[in-house]
Motif scaffolding. Structure first.
Motif: not given
Length: 679
Positions: A322-333, A339-346
């Motif tokens: 996500l190449p925006l100057d004000y974005v430090r990082s973008a990831r899915v964790v 007890d179940f796998p979750n996914k979070t876009l941060i």
């Protein structure tokens, strides 16, 4: 010396055989597999199948999961291909596939079920191998997956599929073990069309119920579907009932009857509906369904801390570009939560931002925005504990504070995230979209508003400009209009009124617009360039996300479109034809499906669907030309002129809830088939 000479001659003779007769040596090789199929027939397969026809959706699903989809030469109308898969030849419906179309793809192996006796008989003396494959229990399912892995040289992949199912079931067993035996619930899978039907004692569906920690009934009858008397129903007194797809509509009518409604499941509102591709198949995703079923049965119990068995931790992180100057990082964790796998876009910012969220309103000092995906086994649990508690658990799991973070929540898998960009000169918009429309798509102003499990179209909007509060608010309108345009162009149907209404959203859609940095922007309306860019990015993102999540594209076939409208071809045949013999009904169904695979007839029905929508929503008169078209279609099918009254709405069939235009269209097809059959 003589012994050495004899040995030398023997060695030379052996070498000569290897050189001159290589075919003999290959012919002596061991077969790929020798096994007994579900019908009890002994089968020897000497080589890996190259051209497969699969008449079993369960087998088709496993083959794709094994990674051998390229070996599938033909499948049924109702198989759903993984997103991005090249189209396959269709050989007909599930009940009555076309033997001519099967022959046309020249299969070396046909996988079928006990319902395909006609196909088995037709190909009995042909060179292709017939394999009946059916799973009545979890052990049989594991055996069939491993057998397919052996046949296609994918043993490791097969073990991975089996291992995943077993792992899901072991997890549920550990959780259910913490629930006292006296609190375990009686669970019933209900099917029915005019009467209550349940799985027989030997059905895999009852095996699923047991694996989910429930207790199924013992009727003393075997088979995929058996009847149950009112006395048996009352005696069992189900505490949980579940259905699938269209069964829910029939079940709602049946469960409203005196006696049938007087059971704990109905009184307590524990009647659930699941996708048919999970409930009606023993296949690669059965472990996932069992987990979902268990969490629906025991949502309250699974929400208790004492019943949590796994450590809540991060599993892995995947970067997002996500190449925006004000974005430090973008990831899915990915994390383990309840007890179940979750996914979070941060998405993290280099400096605090203002954001406008449809879930939270205006927020200041935000350093992180996100979109959190919870899998189906957590949907009922999330509803039980409430959004505030759920948000707290999510923030704790991903290491973020509620004060500086603004998140959305969805039931659409983050693995199906679509990232779309739209640019004009120095202005750029990024839309990060998740979308699912199979569960609760609705049409605003028409459908009721009860809250169901997430379908959810969630959108994060980021630009390389600085949007004012006014611009952020107006951006919501541009994005919403673009989302609805995408749904209209895809012809997404309302989950509540699919026969007459397109959807405008899912009822739980949310949006976050980020302030951003750069040149100030105060207007994002549709007539300005920034509004145009927002709409373009959102439109593309919604279409791609729906394709990834639900496999719905604009080019899907007419059978899929009819399914989405809850239009059942077998039900149409029964209601229109008056045929009482099941064999005659199946023949007529097969003939109707064969017609709909012809481009001219498919186009006729597609056009009828569009006209039907206009008539039902706007009251546009049905053109006289459409009635004439119906008569022409009937005549072409029959090979002679069909009486005019047979081509219109006055067919004498009472089709509950069927739009009048569709009655006309299907009457034309069935009247033509009936006339052709009389000649």
């Amino acid at each position: 010396m003589q012994t050495n000479r004899f040995s030398l001659r023997l060695l030379c003779a052996a070498l000569l055989v290897l050189i001159v007769l290589p075919g003999y040596v290959r012919g002596a090789a061991a077969p790929v597999a020798s096994f007994t199929d579900s019908s009890g027939r002994q089968i020897v397969m000497n080589e890996t199948p190259k051209r497969v026809v699969s008449l079993s959706p369960s087998v088709t699903e496993i083959l794709f999961r094994l990674g051998v989809g390229e070996n599938i030469a033909g499948l049924t109308l109702f198989d759903k291909l993984p997103p991005g898969t090249e189209p396959k030849d269709v050989v007909g419906g599930f009940l009555v596939p076309s033997v001519a179309r099967i022959e046309a793809v020249h299969p070396d192996v046909i996988f079928l079920t006990p319902l395909h006796g006609r196909v088995r008989e037709h190909f009995a003396n042909q060179p292709c191998i017939i394999v009946e494959m059916e799973s009545h229990s979890l052990p049989e399912l594991y055996g069939n997956i491993r057998l397919l892995g052996t046949l296609f040289d994918r043993k490791a992949a097969a073990e991975e599929i089996v291992g995943t199912i077993e792992s899901d079931i072991r997890l549920i067993a550990r959780k259910v073990d913490r629930i006292p035996a006296k609190e375990r619930r009686r669970v019933l899978r209900v099917m029915g069309d005019g009467e209550i039907m349940v799985p027989g004692d030997d059905s895999f569906q009852n095996d699923f119920i047991r694996a989910a920690g429930g207790t199924p009934p013992q009727t003393g009858r075997r088979g995929g579907v058996v009847g149950i008397s009112l006395e048996e129903w009352r005696r069992f007194d189900p505490q949980v009932i579940y259905t699938c797809g269209r069964d829910r509509r029939a079940a709602d009518d049946l469960l409203a009857r005196p006696g049938w409604k007087d059971v704990e499941a109905v009184r307590e509102g524990r009647v659930f509906n699941f996708p048919c591709e999970l409930t009606c198949r023993a296949s690669a995703d059965s472990g996932r369904f069992i987990a979902w079923l268990a969490s629906s049965i025991y949502a309250e119990e699974f929400a208790k801390e004492r019943n949590r068995v796994l450590e809540e931790k991060r599993l892995r992180t995947t970067p997002v570009k996500l190449p925006l100057d004000y974005v430090r990082s973008a990831r899915v964790v990915e994390t383990t939560l309840f007890d179940f796998p979750n996914k979070t876009l941060i998405v993290e910012f280099r400096q605090p931002m203002c954001v406008t969220s449809t879930l939270e309103g205006e927020r200041k000092g935000i350093t992180t925005v996100g979109n959190h995906y919870s899998p189906p086994p957590l949907w009922a649990l999330g509803h039980f504990i409430g959004l505030d508690r759920w948000r707290d658990r999510v923030f704790k799991a991903v290491g973020k504070s509620k004060k500086g973070s603004s998140f959305l929540f969805t039931g659409a898998d983050m693995g199906n995230l679509s990232i779309q960009k739209a640019r004009y000169r120095e202005m750029e918009v990024s839309a990060l979209v998740t979308a699912g429309v199979a569960g609760n798509a609705l049409r605003a102003s028409v459908d009721e508003g009860p809250f169901y499990e997430p379908g959810t179209i969630n959108i994060l909007l980021l630009t390389n400009m600085k949007l004012s509060a006014k611009a952020r608010t107006r951006a919501i309108v541009a994005a919403t209009e673009a989302k609805t345009a995408a749904l209209q162009d895809l012809d997404i149907r309302s989950s509540y009124s699919p026969r007459v209404c397109q959807a405008t959203g899912t009822g739980t859609d949310e949006l976050i617009v980020v302030e951003g940095t750069g040149r100030p922007i105060d207007n994002t309306g549709g007539h300005c360039r920034m509004g145009e860019l927002i709409a373009r990015a959102v439109y593309a993102g919604v279409k791609e996300a729906i394709s990834r999540q639900n496999g719905i594209t604009g080019s899907r076939n007419v059978f899929r479109r009819l399914q989405e409208r809850n239009i059942d071809l077998y039900e149409i045949v029964v209601n229109h034809s008056g045929l009482s013999d099941p064999g005659d009904r199946e023949k007529r169904l097969g003939a109707l499906e064969e017609l709909l695979m012809q481009p001219q007839v498919a186009s006729f029905i597609e056009a009828s669907l569009a006209l039907s929508d206009s008539f039902e929503r706007n009251g546009i008169p049905i053109p006289e030309a459409f009635g004439e078209w119906c008569r022409v279609i009937s005549g072409k099918i029959a090979g002679c002129e069909v009486e005019p009254e047979k081509g219109g709405t006055d067919s004498g069939a009472e089709w509950d809830g069927m739009p009048v235009v569709m009655k006309m269209a299907f009457s034309a097809l069935l009247d033509g088939l009936a006339e052709a059959g009389q000649k």
